[in-house]
Design a protein around this motif. Structure first.
Motif, PDB file in Angstrom:
ATOM      1  N   LYS A  90      -0.020  -0.933   0.059  1.00  0.00           N
ATOM      2  CA  LYS A  90       0.000  -0.271  -0.067  1.00  0.00           C
ATOM      3  C   LYS A  90       0.298   1.098   0.204  1.00  0.00           C
ATOM      4  CE  LYS A  90      -4.502  -1.718   2.137  1.00  0.00           C
ATOM      5  NZ  LYS A  90      -4.580  -1.335   4.406  1.00  0.00           N
ATOM      6  N   ALA A  91       1.870   1.653   0.622  1.00  0.00           N
ATOM      7  CA  ALA A  91       2.820   2.402   1.228  1.00  0.00           C
ATOM      8  C   ALA A  91       3.657   2.920  -0.349  1.00  0.00           C
ATOM      9  CB  ALA A  91       3.572   1.832   1.783  1.00  0.00           C
ATOM     10  N   ARG A  92       3.585   1.367  -1.097  1.00  0.00           N
ATOM     11  CA  ARG A  92       4.723   1.647  -2.104  1.00  0.00           C
ATOM     12  C   ARG A  92       3.383   2.370  -3.604  1.00  0.00           C
ATOM     13  NH1 ARG A  92       7.694  -2.630  -0.423  1.00  0.00           N
ATOM     14  NH2 ARG A  92       7.005  -3.804  -1.026  1.00  0.00           N
ATOM     15  N   ALA A  93       2.966   2.154  -3.301  1.00  0.00           N
ATOM     16  CA  ALA A  93       0.871   2.855  -3.740  1.00  0.00           C
ATOM     17  C   ALA A  93       1.195   3.547  -4.048  1.00  0.00           C
ATOM     18  CB  ALA A  93       0.179   1.391  -4.597  1.00  0.00           C
ATOM     19  N   GLY A  94       0.644   4.259  -2.506  1.00  0.00           N
ATOM     20  CA  GLY A  94       0.678   5.149  -2.211  1.00  0.00           C
ATOM     21  C   GLY A  94       1.481   6.644  -2.119  1.00  0.00           C
ATOM     22  N   ILE A  95       2.588   5.983  -2.540  1.00  0.00           N
ATOM     23  CA  ILE A  95       3.350   7.348  -2.395  1.00  0.00           C
ATOM     24  C   ILE A  95       4.133   7.877  -2.880  1.00  0.00           C
ATOM     25  CG2 ILE A  95       5.891   6.051  -2.954  1.00  0.00           C
ATOM     26  CD1 ILE A  95       5.430   8.365   0.513  1.00  0.00           C
ATOM     27  N   MET A  96       3.911   7.465  -3.869  1.00  0.00           N
ATOM     28  CA  MET A  96       4.212   8.060  -5.980  1.00  0.00           C
ATOM     29  C   MET A  96       3.561   9.663  -5.874  1.00  0.00           C
ATOM     30  SD  MET A  96       5.543   5.837  -7.583  1.00  0.00           S
ATOM     31  CE  MET A  96       5.938   4.687  -6.185  1.00  0.00           C
ATOM     32  N   PRO A  97       2.728  10.164  -5.512  1.00  0.00           N
ATOM     33  CA  PRO A  97       2.678  11.302  -5.583  1.00  0.00           C
ATOM     34  C   PRO A  97       3.058  12.537  -4.651  1.00  0.00           C
ATOM     35  CG  PRO A  97       0.049  10.056  -4.906  1.00  0.00           C
ATOM     36  CD  PRO A  97       1.252   9.484  -5.231  1.00  0.00           C
ATOM     37  N   TYR A  98       3.880  11.929  -3.296  1.00  0.00           N
ATOM     38  CA  TYR A  98       4.450  12.876  -2.607  1.00  0.00           C
ATOM     39  C   TYR A  98       5.744  12.390  -3.557  1.00  0.00           C
ATOM     40  CZ  TYR A  98       6.972  13.485   1.227  1.00  0.00           C
ATOM     41  OH  TYR A  98       8.257  14.000   3.003  1.00  0.00           O
ATOM     42  N   LEU A  99       6.494  11.548  -4.012  1.00  0.00           N
ATOM     43  CA  LEU A  99       8.235  11.157  -4.247  1.00  0.00           C
ATOM     44  C   LEU A  99       7.513  12.378  -6.043  1.00  0.00           C
ATOM     45  CD1 LEU A  99      10.499   9.615  -4.563  1.00  0.00           C
ATOM     46  CD2 LEU A  99       9.004   7.976  -6.045  1.00  0.00           C
ATOM     47  N   ASN A 100       6.826  12.327  -6.760  1.00  0.00           N
ATOM     48  CA  ASN A 100       6.772  13.485  -7.463  1.00  0.00           C
ATOM     49  C   ASN A 100       6.773  14.698  -7.069  1.00  0.00           C
ATOM     50  OD1 ASN A 100       6.951  11.725  -9.598  1.00  0.00           O
ATOM     51  ND2 ASN A 100       5.143  11.895 -10.658  1.00  0.00           N
ATOM     52  N   ALA A 101       6.134  15.329  -5.993  1.00  0.00           N
ATOM     53  CA  ALA A 101       6.005  16.115  -5.401  1.00  0.00           C
ATOM     54  C   ALA A 101       7.649  16.943  -5.091  1.00  0.00           C
ATOM     55  CB  ALA A 101       5.326  16.216  -3.685  1.00  0.00           C
ATOM     56  N   LEU A 102       8.534  15.531  -4.256  1.00  0.00           N
ATOM     57  CA  LEU A 102       9.621  15.870  -3.611  1.00  0.00           C
ATOM     58  C   LEU A 102      10.544  16.333  -5.129  1.00  0.00           C
ATOM     59  CD1 LEU A 102       9.952  13.746  -0.879  1.00  0.00           C
ATOM     60  CD2 LEU A 102      10.021  16.199  -0.637  1.00  0.00           C
ATOM     61  N   ARG A 103      10.523  15.665  -6.087  1.00  0.00           N
ATOM     62  CA  ARG A 103      11.349  15.700  -6.828  1.00  0.00           C
ATOM     63  C   ARG A 103      10.753  17.286  -7.245  1.00  0.00           C
ATOM     64  NH1 ARG A 103      11.681   9.534  -9.289  1.00  0.00           N
ATOM     65  NH2 ARG A 103      13.309   8.677  -7.870  1.00  0.00           N
ATOM     66  N   GLN A 104       9.692  17.380  -7.451  1.00  0.00           N
ATOM     67  CA  GLN A 104       9.081  19.182  -8.271  1.00  0.00           C
ATOM     68  C   GLN A 104       9.329  20.088  -7.185  1.00  0.00           C
ATOM     69  OE1 GLN A 104       5.224  17.433  -8.463  1.00  0.00           O
ATOM     70  NE2 GLN A 104       5.607  17.958 -10.873  1.00  0.00           N
ATOM     71  N   LYS A 105       9.943  19.687  -6.358  1.00  0.00           N
ATOM     72  CA  LYS A 105      10.755  20.434  -4.884  1.00  0.00           C
ATOM     73  C   LYS A 105      11.994  20.471  -5.118  1.00  0.00           C
ATOM     74  CE  LYS A 105       6.817  22.040  -1.961  1.00  0.00           C
ATOM     75  NZ  LYS A 105       5.898  21.531  -2.714  1.00  0.00           N
ATOM     76  N   ASP A 106      12.637  20.603  -6.090  1.00  0.00           N
ATOM     77  CA  ASP A 106      14.266  20.210  -6.221  1.00  0.00           C
ATOM     78  C   ASP A 106      15.048  19.473  -5.619  1.00  0.00           C
ATOM     79  OD1 ASP A 106      15.360  20.903  -7.768  1.00  0.00           O
ATOM     80  OD2 ASP A 106      16.804  22.538  -6.479  1.00  0.00           O
TER      81      ASP A 106
END
Ligand code: HAM
Length: 420
Positions: free
Chosen positions: A337-353
């Motif tokens: 569940k964590a692996r699936a649910g974390i994707m938006p968070y991972l993207n958000a961090l990368r978009q924040k440099d």
């Protein structure tokens, strides 16, 4: 089937790429400080461009150029140097109309069918500067200053700037007549290249590398003794301006340069630790080149240097060239569940440099912590199914072991800690 890289070429691997980026960026910065702007030209041009400009007496054109025909039987060449393409572009794009002074720099691969050895390759990377639009000796000193200040800033110490003047078309003709007189009695003892160049460009006999030719040039006349009043004054002003800029130089009458377009100032930057390939950079004035390839009569000066030789010299002096990037954080994600649910968070961090490393193929906690350590990341971000549900993330400092629980928001909370 296994394939090998062509002889005389090399791969720039990730373990070294950051060093290349570091020196390239630092060259871009220093050139910009002097008002130079980047120009990028194609890596191939019609072969005649180089034949016309770099010339009949130059090995670069006669022996080392990669020539090829396209499907319509047009003859092109992989560029062996950057000056002729930049001048072609300057003329073709009417850059002279935009301003009386044009300040350009370039970075890119050049190609010469040379005998490969340390510091000499068939594909190599040059940085170059071209100033077009004035005969003022200040600009001769300015382009030299770009190179010397930059190398000093990088921390390089064992450098020598060698300077000469090859005169203008008129005084060069007088000098070449004197050189022919000097070499004529021994012409039959010189190598075939020297014999050929005796008529076309006798000054090239001064830098022939064939050992048996060397003894015959001792006592040869020097161009500096044949300069006319204008060229003499120009050279004196270049020397005075360099002195005023606190740039040390030595005068070396045997700097003749291997390309045919040079007039007046000619120079090389020598680094002795490089062995036979000791020229880090070289250049000079080329007041006739723009007209020669179809433009107006506009004076110009420039130089180019090789990144490979520069990197060898910098490493020899133990100079640190940036650092290989390491992740800001390594994401340790436990549970499906964590692996699936974390994707938006991972993207958000990368978009924040934020540089976040994540490996979805590892699932054991031990393997994930080991990978986080190997990656060099300062922090691990740890999320399991229960943290995801509670909208929390654990941020662990991998150096101190300290751990805090932060909100799983749009990345703001973690960014605040990472950037503090
Ligand atoms: P160049 O002296 O032929 O000049 O080359 C400049 C620099 O390129 C050399 O000092 C060396 O560092 C590097 N270089 C040349 N050949 C090789 C090679 N085979 N392998 C590795 N590095 C090499 C020019 O190219 C002129 N276009 C310079 C110029 C610009 N003059 C006026 N404006």
């Amino acid at each position: 089937m296994k394939y090998n890289i062509p002889r005389g070429t090399f791969d720039i691997l990730p373990k070294d790429s950051y060093k290349w980026q570091f020196v390239m960026d630092s060259f871009r910065k220093v050139a910009s400080r002097f008002g130079y702007e980047e120009i990028t030209t194609p890596i191939f041009e019609v072969a005649e461009l180089f034949e016309r400009s770099s010339g009949e007496s130059s090995d670069v054109v006669q022996k080392e150029m990669y020539r090829f025909s396209d499907r319509k039987e047009r003859t092109f060449a992989l560029r062996p140097e950057g000056t002729a393409p930049v001048v072609r572009s300057y003329v073709e794009n009417h850059l002279d109309v935009l301003s009386s002074r044009t300040k350009l720099f370039y970075i890119g691969p050049m190609f010469r069918y040379d005998r490969p050895q340390a510091g000499r390759y068939r594909q190599f990377y040059q940085y170059g500067i071209e100033f077009i639009g004035s005969d003022n000796p200040y600009y001769d000193a300015e382009v030299i200053a770009i190179e010397m200040l930059w190398l000093k800033e990088l921390g390089l110490k064992n450098l020598r700037l060698e300077l000469n003047s090859v005169g203008c078309a008129t005084c060069a003709a007088d000098y070449e007549a004197a050189l022919r007189e000097f070499f004529r009695p021994n012409l039959d003892k010189l190598c075939p290249d020297c014999a050929k160049r005796f008529d076309i460009k006798p000054r090239r006999l001064l830098d022939c590398k064939v050992p048996s030719c060397k003894p015959f040039r001792s006592g040869a006349p020097a161009q500096l003794d044949y300069l006319d009043a204008h060229c003499k004054e120009h050279f004196a002003k270049v020397c005075d301006t360099l002195t005023a800029m606190d740039i040390a130089y030595t005068i070396n009458p045997s700097i003749v340069r291997g390309l045919d377009y040079y007039t007046n100032t000619a120079f090389e930057v020598i680094y002795d630790g490089l062995g036979a390939q000791n020229s880090l950079a070289g250049g000079g004035r080329y007041n006739g080149l723009i007209e020669q390839i179809g433009g107006k009569s506009i004076p110009a000066i420039g130089f180019a240097g090789g990144f490979e030789r520069l990197l060898i010299a910098l490493e020899q002096e133990g100079i640190q060239l940036g650092t290989r990037p390491v992740p800001d954080a390594y994401l340790i994600c436990l549970g499906d569940k964590a692996r699936a649910g974390i994707m938006p968070y991972l993207n958000a961090l990368r978009q924040k440099d934020v540089y976040v490393d994540y490996d979805p193929d590892k699932s054991s906690l031990k393997a994930l912590f080991k990978a986080a350590d190997t990656s060099g990341a300062r922090f691990a971000l740890i999320v399991g199914d229960s943290e995801l549900e509670a909208k929390q993330v654990n941020l662990k400092n991998l150096q101190t072991g300290e751990q805090v629980s932060l909100p799983l928001d749009g990345g703001e909370a973690v960014v605040q800690v990472l950037k503090s």
